[in-house]
Design an enzyme around this catalytic site. Structure first.
Site, mmCIF file in Angstrom:
data_model
loop_
_atom_site.group_PDB
_atom_site.id
_atom_site.type_symbol
_atom_site.label_atom_id
_atom_site.label_comp_id
_atom_site.label_asym_id
_atom_site.label_seq_id
_atom_site.Cartn_x
_atom_site.Cartn_y
_atom_site.Cartn_z
ATOM 1 N N ASP A 240 0.810 -1.222 0.000
ATOM 2 C CA ASP A 240 0.000 0.000 0.000
ATOM 3 C C ASP A 240 0.844 1.273 0.000
ATOM 4 O O ASP A 240 0.472 2.261 -0.629
ATOM 5 C CB ASP A 240 -1.038 -0.015 1.119
ATOM 6 C CG ASP A 240 -0.411 -0.138 2.492
ATOM 7 O OD1 ASP A 240 0.825 -0.261 2.566
ATOM 8 O OD2 ASP A 240 -1.153 -0.119 3.483
ATOM 9 N N THR B 111 3.099 -8.369 -1.556
ATOM 10 C CA THR B 111 3.466 -8.279 -0.141
ATOM 11 C C THR B 111 3.055 -9.570 0.552
ATOM 12 O O THR B 111 2.043 -10.154 0.195
ATOM 13 C CB THR B 111 2.775 -7.087 0.569
ATOM 14 O OG1 THR B 111 2.871 -7.296 2.000
ATOM 15 C CG2 THR B 111 1.302 -6.996 0.225
ATOM 16 N N ASP C 299 2.013 -9.734 3.471
ATOM 17 C CA ASP C 299 1.075 -9.445 4.557
ATOM 18 C C ASP C 299 -0.390 -9.576 4.149
ATOM 19 O O ASP C 299 -1.264 -9.678 4.998
ATOM 20 C CB ASP C 299 1.329 -8.032 5.091
ATOM 21 C CG ASP C 299 2.737 -7.874 5.629
ATOM 22 O OD1 ASP C 299 3.200 -8.796 6.312
ATOM 23 O OD2 ASP C 299 3.367 -6.837 5.355
#
Lengths: 332, 332, 332, 332
Positions: C104, C127, C129
């Site tokens: 982000d 990512t 995550d």
């Protein structure tokens, strides 16, 4: 730069060849030697096809399978004309030392070259088959065992689920090293390998008896046989058919094949490759040539190239004894 | 204990079946249901061969391949007599719910049983082939992809080292899911699978053209073709021979075979197995039967068993488009 | 060459970024677009540090972790001056499309750049995550789960051998995706993650009660708790100490750490990366910009960049339900 | 049944302990000996807590990490009363031979027991630390190397992506075996281990100089340091802080921790475990006791238990030389 070193990989590729190239390049840099890599095995030597090697090119290379220098067969190199051409090319580039990473075919080539070239020739054993005299293990052997064993672990899941007989063919050319290590490490129920193999019907009888004995204890057993390639007359499908008839059970063949040649090298192969590569570079200023660097009983050794294919190399006795014990000596 | 649940695994074993059994057992314990496991697929149901299951037995089970309940074929179960016998056995043990983990053959059996038994019948999709309608993925599919892909990664090491053509056969019965996913994830140069396959000579022509085009850029390329099993007339050796003739290059065949069925399940299979297993138990008190629990677009769904084999299940369009783009559309 | 595309990787590296770069390069070649790669994230864009990319450079890249374009933080890029400089550099090279692979923070940068540059800006979610709105999964997430789960599998061996309590911290920044998936797939006994966490003492109480209940069944149990990073006041050592006191048992903490960011991407990440990368290139001639390409419910979607950080992204409900069921709802 | 054998696992668990138990059980069955397993290390011996072992129980066990017999600390056993109680229990069950799989603490216990019990006591080296005299390797050591190395491979992906310094702590108690092997096999740039460590400030100076030298060649390098646990004053965070100050660069610490103890054993550990286990059983009828079975230079050896902790065991000289060469001797 006091010295100039060339390296090439030849014969079947083996995991750890890249780790070995890396060690050679770094050790040369530390010693302030120039280092080049011939490509496509001896073909690169004949065609003067090479690249300069340095620290950056071998970064993050230790864990990669295959060989960045590529490999290939080369019939021309076996001729006297080929060897002379190679010698001229090496001299043209002022090479002091040629390091060949490969198997016995590659070492024969290196030995032949020695007759035509006055520089230093060093061999490093790189093959998954471990069929090289003068060294306990070869670069790539440990990884091939691991690949075979993790594959057989997967086969055992299905063998257990269906309580079925599986036949798994592993590589090894004319030696049983890979078959023996893979069988012992995968808890195979039986192993068929060149050094222990007598006649097909004796083997069929032994397997059947052992299977019957085990079935007396339980109806629900799985059974895994590890077979060395190129050994059974008519091949694995023939053996599967014969076993199916003899045991009245389904027998599924699995050929591990070329998967065994590749993959990221396991630590033992990386370590062996790195030790041998660094040691080879330490010999550059020494008066020794025409030898392979190997490891025996934990010690680095220098072995005349001829010994690598002339010396017979037996299986580890304790492993043979252990395998026989676990297979049940009566049927081994 | 308000309810009694039975579970069995049937058909080809698939990684994640054990994870699914574990989830069912734990969810039953949490809900205070009794839970038993029939062994050897439908055979156990016919022979009243079962074991009580509890928390301890499924501890440390989530990561194991195969199935602790074993699996087997069972022709007798397909008959009306077989189904009646099974129904009697289930009633004898006061089973409320039978959960069958398996493929479409297993679901046909479960559906047939429903005609003779009034209890709840639930199916959970367990097969590496992913050829079950009504669910995006099946338990075991993700692990089989991973096994195929890590094997092809190894093959690529050798293909690159020798700049050679390799042909790799993957499983998949009559569906191309495994071939497509494995080809895309292993950066294969070409894929041959049922849904995209027309005629052998068209395919041979496409591969040769693409290969020639790539060789214009470089002499030194490797080339990997992924082939779905049971598709090429005469088998992989036939294709290898035809390609060798057409391309004037050595072509090496590799058959991944039964290695693809086993192994510790990857996380995606463990998660799918756990979600579906726990959900199935949540249905025990609900008025629903004769359905398979699947997952579609991220949502759990209940699908009539018949749909699982009647509904045609297409390949993921975006994956097909992507594979064609990367293969070069002209030759795909 | 009708179009010119640039790609960069930014933010924390994630397995599959290289697979994505490869797909972009190949798709550009097929479409006859030029393609360059900026190095070191947005720094390369500011310093005009880039390389030409082609087929050869991305060969054998799909399976490698990290990013060959490197990544880095870049504060200057967040300023208007930075964005203007970047726009000038892009125009200087006649770039039509900039593709940013990252998280982000990287997308905020891309969005900011859009205000100063008229070219096409596309984002691809990379990512471990999975904390990006508008896409079910991010490139790297599946591999991170697998790394965490295979690590916890190893921890469980020791936990079982010693019947001990282990506390395993996984990554995830401020989202519980990795913790939830890793806990479910590793059969963890408890999970502590941001979305389900209330107060430390409530959690301590729940764990202790569940542990006591399980110890009523057997003295000899192991117990594994998965903890999301940055969540527990005072950190994992604090929790370990509190648990030791409360349970009167040894509690061993394990921090998986940066190991979770690297490694060869699993198939699911390679496939996602390849699909998204190829799709992004298919948009080059379309009138769309300032979007991230994601995947939702199995369909490729184009999502305005702003949504990727503004939209809240919940955990999979069925997974939460399943985890609670298996943990025993009373203590969840 | 002419003989009765008991086996237990003690001390830290190590991958391959189960493979060793399996080999002992099978070898006992082949020799027609009875075989039992004491649980929870020496605690089981004190509490007469044991199970009968047979072929079925050790099927599919060779590949599992941990120990099915469990392990535990046992202070009571170190006392004379404890040893006497153990001797009585062994006699009560008519045990002829006790086989202890464990580390030096376990062997001290076994040696102490010998003073109070007339039966045969045999030790087998099982520990990931390899800190046992009289044997080149210990069961579990090879797997721990592999786990550490594959973890560091992953860390290198991120280190390269960000061109950053990473500090990785590996296990090893007071010996540097694991650190040295892991560092060499993972191509670490520097290693800090007990046998080669002088003073913190000397080490800091060496690392900084080497780093500076490498940065002269390129700004963009990653750098990985492997650190043996319990060595650096104040721990890894202290070293990370000191390095950050000295190098003006971010330094990220990673503690591999307990992950290194578990996991499926690699082939080398399975083979070592199987050979040693089978050999131990072959000694049951021999007049030898109070020895550990080890392997030295490829040969099975019997070593008095006392030697296993009294004899100092040096690092492999060639590996030390190689590591120093690659680190650059000036800074090693």
């Amino acid at each position: 730069m006091t010295k100039k070193v060339a390296v090439l990989t030849s014969g079947g590729d083996a995991p750890g060849m890249n780790a070995c190239i890396r060690a050679i390049v770094l050790a040369c840099e530390r010693a302030d030697y120039a280092i080049i890599g011939y490509q496509h095995g001896y073909n690169g030597l004949l065609n003067q096809e090479y690249c300069l090697l340095n620290n950056n090119q071998v970064h993050n290379l230790i864990q990669r399978g295959g060989t960045v220098l590529h490999s290939a067969r080369c019939h021309e190199f076996k001729t006297d004309e080929g060897a002379k051409k190679a010698a001229e090319n090496l001299d043209e580039l002022d090479i002091d030392t040629l390091i060949v990473i490969g198997g016995d075919g590659s070492f024969k080539g290196a030995d032949h070259l020695s007759a035509f070239w006055s520089g230093q020739v060093l061999g490093l054993p790189g093959t998954i088959d471990n069929d090289i005299g003068g060294t306990d293990a070869t670069i790539g052997f440990y990884t091939a065992i691991e690949t075979a064993v993790t594959s057989i672990d997967k086969v055992r899941d299905t063998a257990d689920a269906f309580e079925r007989i599986f036949l798994v063919e592993v590589m090894g050319r004319h030696a049983g090293f890979l078959a023996l290590h893979a069988a012992l490490a995968s808890s195979a129920d039986y192993v068929i390998l060149p050094e222990l193999f007598e006649k097909p019907d004796v083997t069929l009888e032994c397997i059947t008896e052992q299977l019957n004995e085990r079935r007396k204890q339980s109806d629900h057993i799985s059974y895994i046989i590890v077979l060395a390639e190129k050994l059974w007359p008519g091949g694995i499908d023939n053996l599967a058919k014969a076993l199916t008839e003899k045991t009245q059970s389904e027998v599924r063949p699995v050929i591990l094949g070329h998967v065994q040649r590749g993959g990221s090298p396991v630590s033992e192969d990386r370590i062996l490759a790195t030790k041998l590569g660094a040691y080879a570079v330490s010999l550059v200023t020494k008066n020794v040539s025409g030898v392979m660097i190997g490891e025996r009983a934990g010690q680095i050794v220098e072995v005349p190239l001829k010994l690598t294919w002339e010396e017979s190399k037996p299986l580890d006795k304790q492993m043979v004894t252990t395998m026989k014990t676990l297979m049940n000596e009566r049927y081994a």
